[in-house]
Design an enzyme around this catalytic site. Structure first.
Site, PDB file in Angstrom:
ATOM      1  NE  ARG A  59     -28.246   1.439  54.814  1.00 32.50           N
ATOM      2  CZ  ARG A  59     -28.604   1.325  53.520  1.00 32.50           C
ATOM      3  NH1 ARG A  59     -29.588   0.517  53.155  1.00 32.50           N
ATOM      4  NH2 ARG A  59     -27.995   2.046  52.595  1.00 32.50           N
ATOM      5  CD  GLN A  80     -31.542   0.595  45.185  1.00 36.93           C
ATOM      6  OE1 GLN A  80     -31.428   0.295  43.996  1.00 36.93           O
ATOM      7  NE2 GLN A  80     -30.996  -0.098  46.147  1.00 36.93           N
ATOM      8  NE  ARG A  85     -34.965   4.787  49.694  1.00 40.89           N
ATOM      9  CZ  ARG A  85     -33.900   4.009  49.703  1.00 40.89           C
ATOM     10  NH1 ARG A  85     -33.711   3.175  50.689  1.00 40.89           N
ATOM     11  NH2 ARG A  85     -33.018   4.047  48.725  1.00 40.89           N
ATOM     12  CG  HIS A 155     -36.132  -2.105  52.240  1.00 40.51           C
ATOM     13  ND1 HIS A 155     -35.191  -2.650  53.102  1.00 40.51           N
ATOM     14  CD2 HIS A 155     -35.558  -2.091  51.026  1.00 40.51           C
ATOM     15  CE1 HIS A 155     -34.103  -2.928  52.409  1.00 40.51           C
ATOM     16  NE2 HIS A 155     -34.292  -2.603  51.147  1.00 40.51           N
ATOM     17  CG  ASP A 198     -30.478  -8.163  46.899  1.00 40.28           C
ATOM     18  OD1 ASP A 198     -31.714  -8.161  47.046  1.00 40.28           O
ATOM     19  OD2 ASP A 198     -29.843  -7.166  46.475  1.00 40.28           O
ATOM     20  CD  GLU A 255     -36.454  -5.633  51.622  1.00 44.12           C
ATOM     21  OE1 GLU A 255     -36.870  -5.036  50.609  1.00 44.12           O
ATOM     22  OE2 GLU A 255     -35.243  -5.865  51.814  1.00 44.12           O
TER      23      GLU A 255
HETATM   24  O1  TA6 Z   1     -34.204  -4.932  49.334  1.00 51.70           O
HETATM   25  C1  TA6 Z   1     -32.944  -5.285  48.913  1.00 51.70           C
HETATM   26  C2  TA6 Z   1     -32.300  -4.108  48.202  1.00 51.70           C
HETATM   27  O2  TA6 Z   1     -33.018  -3.778  47.056  1.00 51.70           O
HETATM   28  C3  TA6 Z   1     -30.841  -4.501  47.918  1.00 51.70           C
HETATM   29  O3  TA6 Z   1     -30.581  -4.727  46.572  1.00 51.70           O
HETATM   30  C4  TA6 Z   1     -30.026  -3.420  48.581  1.00 51.70           C
HETATM   31  O4  TA6 Z   1     -29.448  -2.546  47.758  1.00 51.70           O
HETATM   32  C5  TA6 Z   1     -31.010  -2.833  49.587  1.00 51.70           C
HETATM   33  O5  TA6 Z   1     -32.285  -2.963  49.044  1.00 51.70           O
HETATM   34  C6  TA6 Z   1     -30.754  -1.470  50.186  1.00 51.70           C
HETATM   35  O6  TA6 Z   1     -31.025  -0.440  49.312  1.00 51.70           O
HETATM   36  P1  TA6 Z   1     -30.695   1.053  49.715  1.00 51.70           P
HETATM   37  O7  TA6 Z   1     -31.109   1.878  48.530  1.00 51.70           O
HETATM   38  O8  TA6 Z   1     -31.503   1.366  50.942  1.00 51.70           O
HETATM   39  O9  TA6 Z   1     -29.217   1.109  49.982  1.00 51.70           O
END
Ligand code: TA6
Length: 283
Positions: A59, A80, A85, A155, A198, A255
């Protein structure tokens, strides 16, 4: 000086120090988690509660999203922001350049784990240039026999004096998708953030900037026509185990990406690149 080191729990990273700046890059995710130019504040925000654990995203710093940005289009069970990563990259090049800056290159290719999630052969490289500015270039090579579509992003979490001080320039007139309200709008001018945000902006402007109380940071990019702006604000921060309760006050994510309408098709034997250069100046 470029050195391979490990954290106490054996988590491997590359440590760079030269006359311009210092930086740290985790081999997991080719993740730049620190960059600080001499006599400047840290450019990148890193959560005080960040995990440095195999298989968990860090993070803060510059997470790399690939081969999709955000949720997978059709399968919510897939990770996600893709798998790059959290995968272990390989350091393939390290060099001190004549001007005293440093360059490293890391590489990631398909594996049995990646093929199970995304059935394509690929080669990704990340070039990191540590000098007076920080420059990063991600190259997506299609080594498969079929074209593929990719969503890619830096990101990047920036450290700021306070989120209330932040002013983002360069998005005026850009159409954005608000992920919180699932609606589309046009940016009216300077953007400041006073609540959870967001958004994915579509823009052909290659230079953005943001300022806080003392510094202005310029973001110059190539190969990207979308910019994501994110701050989780208080409630979401409370719900995130790897974020301290007040962490959102000192960060903003801007980003440089290929997200939503800006995903790219890469033909076999072709390469697509996104590059970005971050530089700070005192106001
Ligand atoms: O870039 C924004 C985003 O897609 C948000 O929707 C939020 O969830 C963030 O990324 C962080 O994502 P993560 O999977 O690192 O918790």
């Amino acid at each position: 000086m470029i050195k391979q080191k490990t954290l106490k729990n054996n988590f491997p990273y590359i440590d760079i120090q030269n006359k311009y700046a210092k930086a740290k890059i985790a081999l997991q995710g080719a993740h730049v988690f620190e960059y600080q130019a001499v006599d400047k504040p840290a450019l990148l925000w890193l959560s005080d509660a960040a995990y440095f654990t195999e298989g968990k995203a860090i993070r803060g710093g510059i997470p790399l999203c690939f081969p999709w940005f955000g949720k997978h289009k059709s399968d919510d069970a897939l990770p996600q922001h893709g798998f790059a990563r959290t995968a272990l990259w390989e350091l393939v090049l390290e060099e001190e350049l004549v001007d005293g800056s440093s360059h490293v290159q890391l590489k990631l290719c398909e594996s049995s784990q990646s093929l199970a999630l995304w059935n394509y052969r690929f080669e990704l490289t990340l070039d990191v240039y540590v000098g007076e500015a920080l420059r990063v270039v991600i190259s997506v090579y299609n080594t498969d026999t079929r074209a593929f579509e990719v969503g890619t992003a830096f990101h990047t979490y920036f450290q700021v004096s306070n989120i209330d001080d932040v002013r983002i320039e360069g998005l005026k007139g850009a159409v954005y998708y608000d992920a919180l309200t699932q609606s589309t709008h046009t940016e009216k001018g300077t953007l400041s953030i006073h609540e959870e945000t967001d958004r994915v902006y579509q823009t052909h402007n290659d230079t953005l900037s943001f300022s806080d109380a003392k510094y202005s940071t310029s973001i110059e990019s190539k190969g990207s026509s979308s910019v994501v702006v994110w701050n989780p604000w208080k409630e979401k921060s409370l719900a995130m185990a790897d974020m301290t309760d007040d962490g959102y006050e000192s960060m903003v994510c801007l980003e440089t990406s290929n997200a939503r309408e800006d995903t790219r098709w890469v033909e076999p034997s072709e390469v697509h690149r996104i590059e970005v250069r971050y530089s700070q100046s005192e106001i």
